[in-house]
Design a protein around this motif. Structure first.
Motif, PDB file in Angstrom:
ATOM      1  N   ARG A  47       0.828  -1.208   0.000  1.00  0.00           N
ATOM      2  CA  ARG A  47       0.000   0.000   0.000  1.00  0.00           C
ATOM      3  C   ARG A  47       0.859   1.253   0.000  1.00  0.00           C
ATOM      4  O   ARG A  47       0.551   2.236  -0.678  1.00  0.00           O
ATOM      5  CB  ARG A  47      -0.932   0.007   1.220  1.00  0.00           C
ATOM      6  CG  ARG A  47      -2.044  -1.001   1.194  1.00  0.00           C
ATOM      7  CD  ARG A  47      -3.154  -0.657   2.171  1.00  0.00           C
ATOM      8  NE  ARG A  47      -2.718  -0.507   3.546  1.00  0.00           N
ATOM      9  CZ  ARG A  47      -2.671  -1.487   4.430  1.00  0.00           C
ATOM     10  NH1 ARG A  47      -3.001  -2.720   4.071  1.00  0.00           N
ATOM     11  NH2 ARG A  47      -2.310  -1.254   5.673  1.00  0.00           N
ATOM     12  N   THR A  48       1.946   1.214   0.786  1.00  0.00           N
ATOM     13  CA  THR A  48       2.822   2.379   0.861  1.00  0.00           C
ATOM     14  C   THR A  48       3.486   2.653  -0.484  1.00  0.00           C
ATOM     15  O   THR A  48       3.488   3.792  -0.973  1.00  0.00           O
ATOM     16  CB  THR A  48       3.897   2.167   1.941  1.00  0.00           C
ATOM     17  OG1 THR A  48       3.265   1.877   3.189  1.00  0.00           O
ATOM     18  CG2 THR A  48       4.768   3.401   2.100  1.00  0.00           C
ATOM     19  N   GLY A  90       0.931   3.776  -3.002  1.00  0.00           N
ATOM     20  CA  GLY A  90       0.486   5.133  -2.708  1.00  0.00           C
ATOM     21  C   GLY A  90       1.458   6.184  -3.194  1.00  0.00           C
ATOM     22  O   GLY A  90       1.048   7.246  -3.693  1.00  0.00           O
ATOM     23  N   HIS A 138       1.049   8.834  -6.471  1.00  0.00           N
ATOM     24  CA  HIS A 138       0.753  10.080  -5.771  1.00  0.00           C
ATOM     25  C   HIS A 138       0.649  11.254  -6.748  1.00  0.00           C
ATOM     26  O   HIS A 138       1.465  11.382  -7.667  1.00  0.00           O
ATOM     27  CB  HIS A 138       1.843  10.379  -4.731  1.00  0.00           C
ATOM     28  CG  HIS A 138       1.425  11.371  -3.708  1.00  0.00           C
ATOM     29  ND1 HIS A 138       1.432  12.733  -3.937  1.00  0.00           N
ATOM     30  CD2 HIS A 138       0.957  11.201  -2.440  1.00  0.00           C
ATOM     31  CE1 HIS A 138       0.994  13.351  -2.856  1.00  0.00           C
ATOM     32  NE2 HIS A 138       0.697  12.454  -1.938  1.00  0.00           N
ATOM     33  N   ALA A 162      -1.486   3.782   5.290  1.00  0.00           N
ATOM     34  CA  ALA A 162      -1.210   3.938   3.859  1.00  0.00           C
ATOM     35  C   ALA A 162      -2.387   3.568   2.968  1.00  0.00           C
ATOM     36  O   ALA A 162      -2.236   3.476   1.749  1.00  0.00           O
ATOM     37  CB  ALA A 162       0.032   3.132   3.446  1.00  0.00           C
ATOM     38  N   GLU A 163      -3.553   3.384   3.534  1.00  0.00           N
ATOM     39  CA  GLU A 163      -4.732   3.083   2.735  1.00  0.00           C
ATOM     40  C   GLU A 163      -5.197   4.344   2.005  1.00  0.00           C
ATOM     41  O   GLU A 163      -5.153   5.443   2.583  1.00  0.00           O
ATOM     42  CB  GLU A 163      -5.843   2.563   3.642  1.00  0.00           C
ATOM     43  CG  GLU A 163      -6.988   1.892   2.915  1.00  0.00           C
ATOM     44  CD  GLU A 163      -7.969   1.243   3.874  1.00  0.00           C
ATOM     45  OE1 GLU A 163      -8.758   0.399   3.412  1.00  0.00           O
ATOM     46  OE2 GLU A 163      -7.946   1.569   5.085  1.00  0.00           O
ATOM     47  N   PRO A 164      -5.636   4.236   0.745  1.00  0.00           N
ATOM     48  CA  PRO A 164      -6.073   5.431   0.020  1.00  0.00           C
ATOM     49  C   PRO A 164      -7.226   6.141   0.728  1.00  0.00           C
ATOM     50  O   PRO A 164      -8.230   5.514   1.074  1.00  0.00           O
ATOM     51  CB  PRO A 164      -6.525   4.875  -1.342  1.00  0.00           C
ATOM     52  CG  PRO A 164      -5.821   3.567  -1.483  1.00  0.00           C
ATOM     53  CD  PRO A 164      -5.692   3.027  -0.098  1.00  0.00           C
ATOM     54  N   ALA A 222       1.292   8.365   1.605  1.00  0.00           N
ATOM     55  CA  ALA A 222       0.879   7.228   0.778  1.00  0.00           C
ATOM     56  C   ALA A 222      -0.636   7.189   0.608  1.00  0.00           C
ATOM     57  O   ALA A 222      -1.147   6.766  -0.428  1.00  0.00           O
ATOM     58  CB  ALA A 222       1.376   5.925   1.390  1.00  0.00           C
ATOM     59  N   GLY A 223      -1.357   7.663   1.636  1.00  0.00           N
ATOM     60  CA  GLY A 223      -2.809   7.716   1.552  1.00  0.00           C
ATOM     61  C   GLY A 223      -3.329   8.821   0.657  1.00  0.00           C
ATOM     62  O   GLY A 223      -4.529   8.868   0.366  1.00  0.00           O
ATOM     63  N   GLY A 224      -2.454   9.735   0.221  1.00  0.00           N
ATOM     64  CA  GLY A 224      -2.855  10.776  -0.716  1.00  0.00           C
ATOM     65  C   GLY A 224      -2.677  12.196  -0.246  1.00  0.00           C
ATOM     66  O   GLY A 224      -3.006  13.137  -0.985  1.00  0.00           O
TER      67      GLY A 224
END
Length: 506
Positions: free
Chosen positions: A183-184, A187, A191, A386-388, A412-414
């Motif tokens: 996820r990281t 992300g 990005h 790190a989840e979107p 990473a999540g935005g």
């Protein structure tokens, strides 16, 4: 003159020393101070018997471990943490967030619109390593690009930045640790502050680039490229190939231009580090007011650092949009208690020595101040590390309290802009997301002006939290539009990519 003190809530049995108070000083109201109290620290206004709660912000921050007479310095020598019941009152204070008033002009910033609709605040080219074994090679690629001078013809590109890390192999090929790293990496690879990304691997590692591409639908093109050292033919050939790939991506990266976009496209990471006794009084609530401004504009603010809401989680569960969202917070706290215990620790091992020197006594006290960064908006969702982040409004992301690891998850999540409060003087910056540093006290701001973007210490001199929050929000808009923060001017951000390593190294 009587010493300057602050009482934060009528139910408190301590007050805050705005400046150091000498033994024998007489407080307003006639209480004589029994011993010297450092600035930012607490002193008792009432006698507190052993086992009785110590209250600040109207909340329990610990329990007296021995008798605390009135006028006494209150700190770790006479305060301890113990379990006590909290009323989570799930969703009891949920409400519709206040929207813009009729006639109020929506805020805008100048950003980069990306394919897929997301908006960036910077225009970097990133180089990611899939594994630590390729970390040196991506450093060499970035250094070679810098030496070559090829970026001189592309002034709209903010730079080529390598992001190295210490994992990617010696780990399981499935499970929580692998998913977290995936996820990281995804992300960052997707990005909006990157115009293009190159991922470099060794070739034989557990964290395979081909699997990342397959699982997340990444396709090679102008915005994404990949290679491995082994397939390319070794270190020198991989460096040359990496530089060549970046040359190929430069024209497309240069074609994008800033354009006015609504503030609702901002995703703001809320961070604090090197906190002190002023953090919960000045910079943190002011940042919370700025987060409220952004939420009113339709944007998103990410609160995180789960160990640093321990003791204040009931304030968030009450503001949760639904009971289910609130229960996610409680579940995280229980997971963290077990996680800390597995390592022989406890959540009250935080605060750090610097936090304690600045006046913070327990994690409960630190958490109450840290949670103030979330303002007053309703909590809309809770995300894993790190989840979107897709929800609008105030959200929470599960991260450690360690600043670089926490911020890496938020980015990473935005998150496309970040605000970082500090009372001790954390030296931090973040790429590709610009970091705005907010000093909790004016002494720190004057001492570290090369690092601090804004002084929030003037809140102690009468500037309102709302006024300071508006000042922070306006700075967020300027930085999102391209104004360089102090950490950017210093060049921070290349070494602050620190994914959370949660599992066993094998």
């Amino acid at each position: 003159m009587a010493p300057r003190i602050l009482r934060l809530h009528e139910a408190d049995n301590v007050v805050i020393a705005v400046e150091a108070i000498a033994s024998g000083a007489v407080l307003p109201g006639g209480l004589t101070v029994a011993e010297r109290v450092p600035k930012g620290h607490k002193l008792a206004t009432d006698g507190i018997r052993p086992g009785e709660p110590v209250r600040k912000f109207g909340q329990v921050i610990g329990f007296a471990s021995r008798p605390i007479p009135p006028g006494t310095w209150v700190h770790e020598h006479n305060v301890a943490v113990q379990d006590f019941d909290r009323d989570h009152a799930f969703a009891s204070e949920a409400r519709e967030d206040r929207a813009l008033r009729p006639g109020e002009v929506p805020a805008h910033f100048d950003g980069f619109r990306r394919p897929g609709g997301r908006v960036g605040t910077r225009n970097y080219i990133g180089i990611l390593s899939s594994v630590n074994c390729s970390a040196t090679v991506i450093d060499f690629i970035a250094d070679e690009v810098a030496r070559s001078g090829i970026l001189a013809d592309h002034p709209d590109i903010d730079g080529v930045v390598p992001f190295t890390h210490g994992t990617g192999c010696g780990m399981g090929a499935k499970g929580e640790e692998f998913d977290l790293l995936a996820r990281t990496q995804w992300g960052y690879a997707s990005h909006p502050n990157f115009a293009a990304v190159l991922v470099v691997g060794l070739g034989c590692e557990v964290f395979q680039i081909a699997r990342l591409k397959q699982d997340y639908g990444l396709t090679e093109g102008d915005h994404f490229q990949s290679l491995t050292i082994q397939e390319t033919g070794g270190t020198r050939k991989a460096i040359a190939a990496g530089v060549s790939r970046i040359r190929e991506m430069l024209p497309a990266a240069s074609r994008v231009a800033r354009e006015p976009v609504p503030a609702s496209e901002l995703i703001l990471a809320l961070q604090c580090g090197g906190s002190d006794g002023y953090s919960g009084l000045t910079a943190n609530p002011a940042l919370g007011a700025a987060a409220d401004c952004l939420v009113r504009q339709g944007g998103t603010a990410i609160l995180s650092e789960t160990p640093e809401i321990y003791g204040a989680e009931h304030l968030l569960t009450r503001r949760a949009e639904t009971p289910a969202v609130g229960r996610k917070i409680v579940d995280l706290i229980e997971w963290w208690k077990a996680y800390a215990a597995r390592g022989g620790g406890e959540l009250n091992n935080n605060p750090s020595p610097g936090n304690k020197a600045g006046g913070l006594t327990t994690i409960l006290e630190k958490s109450l101040g840290a949670a103030a960064k979330g303002g007053t908006a309703t909590l809309r969702e809770v995300y894993r590390y790190a989840e979107p982040v897709t929800a609008k409004g105030l959200v929470f992301m599960d991260t450690p309290g360690y600043d670089p690891v926490a911020a890496t998850g938020q980015v990473a999540g935005g998150a496309n802009v970040l605000c970082f409060t500090t009372g001790r003087g954390s030296a931090y910056g973040c790429k590709p997301t610009p970091s705005i540093k907010l000093a909790t006290n004016s002494d720190l701001y004057r001492r570290m002006q090369d690092d601090m973007d804004l002084d929030c210490g003037d809140v102690l001199d009468g500037v309102s939290i709302e006024e300071k929050g508006r000042e922070i929000f306006e700075m967020i808009l300027r930085v999102a539009s391209g104004e360089r923060s102090k950490s950017e001017q210093l060049g921070y951000g290349r070494n602050e990519f620190v994914p959370w390593q949660i599992g066993a190294t094998m």
